[in-house]
Design an enzyme around this catalytic site. Structure first.
Site, short mmCIF file in Angstrom:
data_model
loop_
_atom_site.label_atom_id
_atom_site.label_comp_id
_atom_site.label_asym_id
_atom_site.label_seq_id
_atom_site.Cartn_x
_atom_site.Cartn_y
_atom_site.Cartn_z
N ASP A 1 0.93 -5.16 7.65
CA ASP A 1 -0.23 -4.29 7.55
C ASP A 1 -1.46 -5.19 7.44
O ASP A 1 -1.62 -5.92 6.46
CB ASP A 1 -0.07 -3.39 6.32
CG ASP A 1 -1.21 -2.37 6.18
OD1 ASP A 1 -2.33 -2.69 6.61
OD2 ASP A 1 -0.96 -1.30 5.61
N HIS B 1 0.82 -1.21 0.00
CA HIS B 1 0.00 0.00 0.00
C HIS B 1 0.86 1.27 0.00
O HIS B 1 1.93 1.30 0.60
CB HIS B 1 -0.89 -0.02 1.25
CG HIS B 1 -1.97 1.00 1.27
ND1 HIS B 1 -1.79 2.26 1.77
CD2 HIS B 1 -3.26 0.94 0.84
CE1 HIS B 1 -2.91 2.94 1.68
NE2 HIS B 1 -3.83 2.15 1.12
N GLU C 1 1.80 -6.97 3.67
CA GLU C 1 0.40 -6.94 4.12
C GLU C 1 -0.08 -8.37 4.35
O GLU C 1 0.34 -9.27 3.63
CB GLU C 1 -0.48 -6.28 3.03
CG GLU C 1 -0.04 -4.86 2.74
CD GLU C 1 -0.88 -4.17 1.66
OE1 GLU C 1 -2.01 -4.61 1.37
OE2 GLU C 1 -0.37 -3.18 1.09
C1 LIG Z 1 -6.78 1.39 3.83
C2 LIG Z 1 -5.39 0.96 4.05
C3 LIG Z 1 -4.53 1.69 4.86
C4 LIG Z 1 -4.89 3.04 5.40
O1 LIG Z 1 -5.78 2.97 6.44
P1 LIG Z 1 -6.66 4.27 6.76
O2 LIG Z 1 -7.08 4.07 8.17
O3 LIG Z 1 -7.77 4.27 5.78
O4 LIG Z 1 -5.74 5.44 6.59
C5 LIG Z 1 -3.27 1.18 5.12
N1 LIG Z 1 -2.87 0.03 4.55
C6 LIG Z 1 -3.65 -0.68 3.75
C7 LIG Z 1 -3.15 -1.94 3.18
C8 LIG Z 1 -4.93 -0.23 3.45
O5 LIG Z 1 -5.70 -0.90 2.60
#
Ligand SMILES: *Cc1c(COP(=O)(O)O)cnc(C)c1O
Length: 372
Positions: free
Chosen positions: A208, A135, A179
């Site tokens: 993530d 991301h 992720e």
């Molecule tokens: C949506 C997302 C984020 C960001 O999260 P927010 O709380 O919307 O800022 C971070 N990493 C990934 C993989 C995402 O899909």
């Protein structure tokens, strides 16, 4: 006469337009049963990350309302300055417990979390290895750290092993950024392999978990587990779960935590209530993946691994046309285009929620089959 600034903006916009890459905001409201209203029409939305339907849950809404009534609409300042609201500490405790970690830190958003975590732990003498499809905010954190940044092929542990063998020794510390569930492809990282490599090379893994929490949770935890409160928890905000010492360090060192306003009490209360529901209702957690697999089976696509299913189209224009045709039939499914995804891989990103009915999923599958 137009200024050079305006000319710059117009020229850039024209080139985005020419590549079907210009983005526009469309007024849309959301409601129960995965509904969305746009231009006076009611649609079934398959474009939200509200995987468990909790943003619309009466219990979650009531928790937010009660917290706003009791404590006000905003936090009033950074948590280090105005004081840390007990709701945030309670939420952090619950997040840490959910992840089997000692402690947690809540950030203003998931994006802010990654923007703060990586530079707080890595600097110019260090190596940061990033999955090619990570991301945008993981890249932002990696770049802001000033570390040497290297990319490994998507979900390719052998490529990661090669980079570690070549580059690890020349750096003080190393971080691996990936992720659990990839946001645009819905596939799952080979975490057992990655964590074994990390141990062998003394690298710190940041996972993530934005799209995994509450939907795809099996498998090992990384030392650094971050995520968002805005997807399956239906609220807003981000978090990191880790060892106590790491969390204490980030509390002092993550600039996107220190120099920004704390989360509104209502958002914290909503996330806390959502986490309670998530843990208490396993049938709700099982539903998004079950519905995603129902959809991939109907269309003969590779079996879904998560609540996110890509329907690859290719060119940006074709993806936009397919999305528009589905909207005509009552389905909101966004087209995802470069630069969010690599050129030539524009797609529909279909996101399933516990709030969808089987009939809604079957209806979408029929429409996609007819149009593709
Ligand atoms: C949506 C997302 C984020 C960001 O999260 P927010 O709380 O919307 O800022 C971070 N990493 C990934 C993989 C995402 O899909």
């Amino acid at each position: 006469m137009s200024s050079s600034l305006e000319t710059f903006a117009r020229t850039k916009l024209a080139s985005l337009e020419a590549g079907s890459l210009r983005r526009r905001l469309v007024p849309t409201t959301r409601g129960a049963q995965a509904s969305a209203t746009r231009g006076g029409r009611s649609l079934v939305s398959f474009s939200c990350n509200d995987y468990l339907g909790l943003s619309q849950d009466p219990r979650v809404i009531a928790a937010a309302q009660e917290a706003a009534a009791a404590y006000g609409a905003g936090a009033g300042g950074s948590r280090l300055v105005t004081g840390s609201h007990p709701l945030l500490s309670a939420l952090e405790e619950r997040l840490a417990r959910h992840k089997g970690k000692e402690a947690a830190l809540v950030f203003g958003s998931g994006y802010l979390a990654n923007l703060g975590i990586v530079p707080a732990l890595a600097g110019p003498r260090d190596l940061v290895l990033v999955d090619a499809l990570a991301h945008s905010c993981l890249w932002a954190g990696a770049r802001a750290s000033g570390a040497t940044v290297a990319t490994f092929r998507h979900n390719d542990a052998a490529d990661l092993a090669r980079l570690l063998a070549e580059q690890r020794a020349g750096h003080a510390h190393a971080m691996i950024l990936t992720e659990r569930v990839f946001s645009m492809d819905g596939d799952v990282a080979p975490l057992a392999d990655i964590l074994a490599l990390a141990e062998a090379h003394d690298a710190w893994t940041l996972v993530d978990d934005a799209h995994g929490l509450g939907v795809v949770e099996a498998g090992r935890r990384a030392p650094l587990e971050m995520g968002t409160l805005s997807k399956s928890l239906g609220s807003y905000g981000g978090y990191l779960c880790a060892d106590r010492a790491v969390i204490d360090l980030l509390t002092s060192r993550a600039r996107s935590f220190v120099y920004t306003t704390g989360l509104p009490p209502a958002s914290a209360a909503a996330a806390l209530e959502a986490l309670t529901i998530l843990e208490a209702e396993p049938e709700r957690r099982a539903r998004p993946l079950m519905l995603a697999r129902r959809f991939t089976a109907r269309l003969g696509l590779p079996e879904a691994e998560s609540a996110v299913v890509p329907v690859l189209v290719g060119e940006a224009e074709a993806a936009l046309a397919l999305s528009a045709a589905l909207e005509e039939r009552g389905f909101l499914v966004v087209a995802i285009r470069p630069p969010t995804v690599p050129a030539g891989t524009a797609r529909l990103r279909v996101a399933f929620s516990a709030a969808h009915s089987e009939a809604q999923v079957d209806g979408l599958a029929e429409a996609v089959a007819a149009l593709r």
